[in-house]
Motif scaffolding. Structure first.
Motif, short mmCIF file in Angstrom:
data_model
loop_
_atom_site.label_atom_id
_atom_site.label_comp_id
_atom_site.label_asym_id
_atom_site.label_seq_id
_atom_site.Cartn_x
_atom_site.Cartn_y
_atom_site.Cartn_z
N ARG A 5 -65.46 50.64 8.57
CA ARG A 5 -65.06 49.64 9.37
C ARG A 5 -63.61 49.09 9.51
N LEU A 6 -63.01 49.16 8.16
CA LEU A 6 -61.84 48.84 8.16
C LEU A 6 -60.91 50.07 7.64
N SER A 10 -64.51 44.58 2.18
CA SER A 10 -64.70 46.03 2.75
C SER A 10 -65.35 46.91 1.80
N ASP A 68 -55.55 48.24 8.88
CA ASP A 68 -56.00 46.90 8.77
C ASP A 68 -55.76 46.29 7.24
N HIS A 69 -56.00 47.35 6.29
CA HIS A 69 -55.60 46.70 4.85
C HIS A 69 -54.06 46.21 4.85
N ALA A 124 -65.26 45.34 11.48
CA ALA A 124 -64.03 45.85 12.20
C ALA A 124 -63.17 44.60 12.62
N LEU A 125 -62.00 44.55 12.36
CA LEU A 125 -61.28 43.24 12.65
C LEU A 125 -60.79 43.29 14.00
N VAL A 161 -61.69 38.68 3.63
CA VAL A 161 -62.52 40.08 4.23
C VAL A 161 -62.77 41.10 3.01
#
Length: 169
Positions: A157-158, A151, A162-163, A52-53, A149
């Motif tokens: 998690r993303l 995924s 986020d993407h 997770a960012l 990153v």
């Protein structure tokens, strides 16, 4: 804290005389790797694997880890056997797969089995991880270092946002 974990790595590298150029972290370790990239000048690239960012929403499956830690806090130790541990975790709502995995996190003592870690400390680390927003660091570090990153195809998690945000960096 996540930052304390990164500073431990920095200190260990200093003691060992290492100057890594790359750091890789998975899940919790992804944010640790990100902070390492920010505090260690020798690091030129960081790989964040299925982490997770940003701040993790309470409805994210990552919060289920806290439920397991809560269950572990409720258990009285030591346990007579791994089976007893599994049975108690199941009675507390932990899935069989996770309960079986938890049996790999115990060690033998004179009167039974004890947990290898302190649930209270793990809970503090998880809360810090879940509430830590890595985006400001990603945006500043990515100007001078390579941030990769990765995924999982069916990972959680993303999130879509986020993407989208990554595509704009």
């Amino acid at each position: 804290t996540v930052e304390a974990c990164a500073l431990d790595i920095k200190q260990a590298c200093g003691v060992l005389g290492l100057e890594p150029i790359c750091v890789i972290g998975h899940s919790f370790g992804g944010k640790v790797a990100l902070i390492c990239a920010g505090v260690m000048p020798s690091i030129t690239s960081a790989w964040l694997l299925d982490t997770a960012l940003g701040i993790v929403a309470k409805n994210n499956p990552g919060f289920s880890t806290l439920q397991v830690v809560d269950a572990l806090e409720q258990i009285s130790w030591p346990k007579a056997s791994r089976k007893d541990l599994v049975d108690e975790l199941l009675s507390l709502g932990v899935t069989l797969q996770i309960a079986l995995w938890m049996t790999t996190n115990v060690y033998e003592v004179e009167d039974g089995l004890r947990l290898l870690f302190q649930p209270r400390e793990i809970k503090a680390l998880l809360h810090d991880f879940l509430t830590l927003d890595g985006w400001p660091l990603i945006e500043s570090i990515s100007q001078i270092k390579d941030i990769h990153v990765v995924s999982a195809e069916f990972g959680y998690r993303l999130e879509a946002r986020d993407h989208a945000r990554l595509n704009n960096i």
